[in-house]
Scaffold this motif. Structure first.
Motif, PDB file in Angstrom:
ATOM      1  N   GLU A 110     -10.925   3.974 -58.106  1.00  0.00           N
ATOM      2  CA  GLU A 110     -12.064   3.077 -58.394  1.00  0.00           C
ATOM      3  C   GLU A 110     -13.148   4.009 -58.331  1.00  0.00           C
ATOM      4  OE1 GLU A 110     -12.780  -0.433 -55.738  1.00  0.00           O
ATOM      5  OE2 GLU A 110     -12.360  -1.804 -56.925  1.00  0.00           O
TER       6      GLU A 110
ATOM      7  N   PRO B 236     -20.104   0.827 -50.747  1.00  0.00           N
ATOM      8  CA  PRO B 236     -18.893  -0.393 -50.384  1.00  0.00           C
ATOM      9  C   PRO B 236     -17.714   0.633 -49.891  1.00  0.00           C
ATOM     10  CG  PRO B 236     -19.971   0.241 -52.477  1.00  0.00           C
ATOM     11  CD  PRO B 236     -21.068   0.733 -51.566  1.00  0.00           C
TER      12      PRO B 236
ATOM     13  N   ARG C  52     -28.374   0.252 -46.189  1.00  0.00           N
ATOM     14  CA  ARG C  52     -27.263  -0.574 -46.366  1.00  0.00           C
ATOM     15  C   ARG C  52     -25.988   1.118 -46.587  1.00  0.00           C
ATOM     16  NH1 ARG C  52     -28.879  -2.791 -52.057  1.00  0.00           N
ATOM     17  NH2 ARG C  52     -26.609  -2.205 -51.689  1.00  0.00           N
TER      18      ARG C  52
ATOM     19  N   THR D  47     -16.401  -1.214 -63.508  1.00  0.00           N
ATOM     20  CA  THR D  47     -16.106  -0.549 -62.633  1.00  0.00           C
ATOM     21  C   THR D  47     -14.466   0.371 -63.111  1.00  0.00           C
ATOM     22  OG1 THR D  47     -14.021  -1.765 -61.936  1.00  0.00           O
ATOM     23  CG2 THR D  47     -16.024  -2.378 -60.893  1.00  0.00           C
TER      24      THR D  47
ATOM     25  N   ARG E 213     -14.260   1.621 -51.177  1.00  0.00           N
ATOM     26  CA  ARG E 213     -13.644   1.813 -52.489  1.00  0.00           C
ATOM     27  C   ARG E 213     -11.964   1.695 -52.402  1.00  0.00           C
ATOM     28  NH1 ARG E 213     -18.276   4.737 -55.929  1.00  0.00           N
ATOM     29  NH2 ARG E 213     -20.227   2.618 -55.852  1.00  0.00           N
TER      30      ARG E 213
ATOM     31  N   ALA F 283     -25.470  -9.990 -54.992  1.00  0.00           N
ATOM     32  CA  ALA F 283     -24.605  -9.886 -54.425  1.00  0.00           C
ATOM     33  C   ALA F 283     -23.462  -9.140 -55.243  1.00  0.00           C
ATOM     34  CB  ALA F 283     -23.670 -10.959 -53.775  1.00  0.00           C
ATOM     35  N   GLU F 284     -23.097  -9.283 -56.435  1.00  0.00           N
ATOM     36  CA  GLU F 284     -21.981  -8.125 -57.579  1.00  0.00           C
ATOM     37  C   GLU F 284     -22.154  -7.118 -57.196  1.00  0.00           C
ATOM     38  OE1 GLU F 284     -20.167 -11.124 -61.029  1.00  0.00           O
ATOM     39  OE2 GLU F 284     -22.056 -11.059 -60.842  1.00  0.00           O
ATOM     40  N   LYS F 285     -23.334  -6.909 -56.878  1.00  0.00           N
ATOM     41  CA  LYS F 285     -24.477  -5.375 -57.021  1.00  0.00           C
ATOM     42  C   LYS F 285     -23.868  -3.850 -55.856  1.00  0.00           C
ATOM     43  CE  LYS F 285     -27.795  -5.982 -61.054  1.00  0.00           C
ATOM     44  NZ  LYS F 285     -29.499  -5.865 -61.595  1.00  0.00           N
ATOM     45  N   ALA F 286     -24.068  -5.292 -54.576  1.00  0.00           N
ATOM     46  CA  ALA F 286     -24.293  -4.426 -53.947  1.00  0.00           C
ATOM     47  C   ALA F 286     -22.912  -4.712 -53.888  1.00  0.00           C
ATOM     48  CB  ALA F 286     -24.569  -5.802 -53.149  1.00  0.00           C
ATOM     49  N   LYS F 287     -22.306  -5.457 -54.344  1.00  0.00           N
ATOM     50  CA  LYS F 287     -20.160  -5.306 -54.107  1.00  0.00           C
ATOM     51  C   LYS F 287     -19.835  -3.332 -54.891  1.00  0.00           C
ATOM     52  CE  LYS F 287     -17.852  -6.929 -56.512  1.00  0.00           C
ATOM     53  NZ  LYS F 287     -16.491  -8.623 -57.087  1.00  0.00           N
ATOM     54  N   TRP F 288     -20.194  -3.357 -56.125  1.00  0.00           N
ATOM     55  CA  TRP F 288     -20.215  -2.424 -56.761  1.00  0.00           C
ATOM     56  C   TRP F 288     -20.794  -1.197 -56.308  1.00  0.00           C
ATOM     57  CZ3 TRP F 288     -22.091  -5.620 -61.956  1.00  0.00           C
ATOM     58  CH2 TRP F 288     -21.047  -6.508 -62.505  1.00  0.00           C
ATOM     59  N   GLY F 289     -21.668  -1.291 -55.704  1.00  0.00           N
ATOM     60  CA  GLY F 289     -22.290   0.181 -55.493  1.00  0.00           C
ATOM     61  C   GLY F 289     -22.580   1.147 -55.895  1.00  0.00           C
TER      62      GLY F 289
END
Length: 281
Positions: A248, A242, A239, A33, A244, A79-85
């Motif tokens: 970040e 995220p 969508r 990140t 940040r 889910a991780e990829k969606a969190k990072w965006g």
């Protein structure tokens, strides 16, 4: 020069082996990140890698391309990829270069437009051809009527007018064709603008030259970028990006600390707020 040497070393040794180099090894512990990492490289293809050794060469990417972090991203869960965006960063990056290309296309097309005098000449010839065509049709009808009434001499005279009008029409049509072939700054070359990469094309080019263009690195790069942007915008439709923290944020982005503006994405759920220009993606 230093950046080019570093890029060459990365290709030979792998970017991960060079992460520890630089001022006090500041990149030795980069996380996925970290804003210094190229998110376009993680998600897809960095635009800086698409146009090397072309007229649109962007030079080396100012961010880190780490094969290890790319492998980490590829193996991450949805889910991780969606969190990072990072997909939103990739879309923003692609849109920047697509918009620049679209502006070049619009500028190139304006350069090929006719001058006011050429437009006036074209309109005059079109009106002249329409008037002569009307004269011919009216004359043919008149000849038919005169023939039925037995006015042979008058019919022959009208036929002479019709032949003269047809000759004048043919001359005007040739003049119009010549004007269309030679109008514009480069009209004699029959130039047109590629609506994918903005390069000039000649309608006189043979199949080999056209194939060299359409399968060339620059055209394929913009074609892949446009397709990738369209596909990703469809996948992200609805969508929200995220939220940040400041640390970040990507300092190179419109929403980063050095950008001075808020992020372009994050509005209305319509593909993340990215826009479509000029009927093209």
């Amino acid at each position: 020069m230093a950046a080019e040497q570093r890029k060459l070393l990365e290709q030979l040794m792998g970017a991960d082996q060079l992460i520890g180099t630089g001022a006090q090894g500041r990149n030795s512990q980069l996380s996925i990140t970290d804003p210094k990492v190229c998110r376009s490289y993680l998600v897809g293809t960095c635009p800086h890698d698409l146009f090397t050794n072309t007229k649109q060469d962007l030079g080396p990417c100012p961010k880190v391309h780490s094969e290890g972090l790319k492998a980490e991203y590829d193996s991450a869960s949805p889910a991780e990829k969606a969190k990072w965006g990072f997909e939103f960063d990739y879309m923003r990056d692609m849109q920047k270069y697509i918009d620049d290309c679209d502006r070049r296309i619009e500028t190139a097309q304006r350069r090929l437009e006719k001058t006011p005098d050429e437009i006036r000449q074209t309109n005059n010839l079109l009106k002249q051809i329409a008037d002569l065509n009307n004269t011919i049709n009216t004359g043919l009808l008149e000849v038919s009527v005169l023939g039925e009434t037995g006015s042979v001499a008058m019919a022959l005279n009208e036929m002479h007018k019709i032949r003269t009008a047809k000759q004048q029409k043919e001359t005007a049509e040739r003049d119009l064709k010549n004007l269309q072939d030679t109008s514009g700054p480069s009209g004699h070359q029959k130039l047109q603008v590629c609506d994918v990469c903005g390069a000039y094309l000649s309608r006189l080019d043979n199949d080999r030259r056209l194939a060299d263009h359409f399968f060339g690195k620059m055209h394929m790069g913009y074609s892949d970028m446009r397709k990738g942007f369209k596909k990703l915008s469809s996948e992200l439709k609805g969508r929200a990006p995220p939220v940040r923290h400041v640390e970040e944020e990507d300092p190179y982005s419109a929403g980063g600390r050095s950008g001075g503006r808020g992020p372009r994405y994050g509005g209305g759920g319509g593909g993340g707020g990215f826009r479509r220009r000029g009927g093209r993606w």
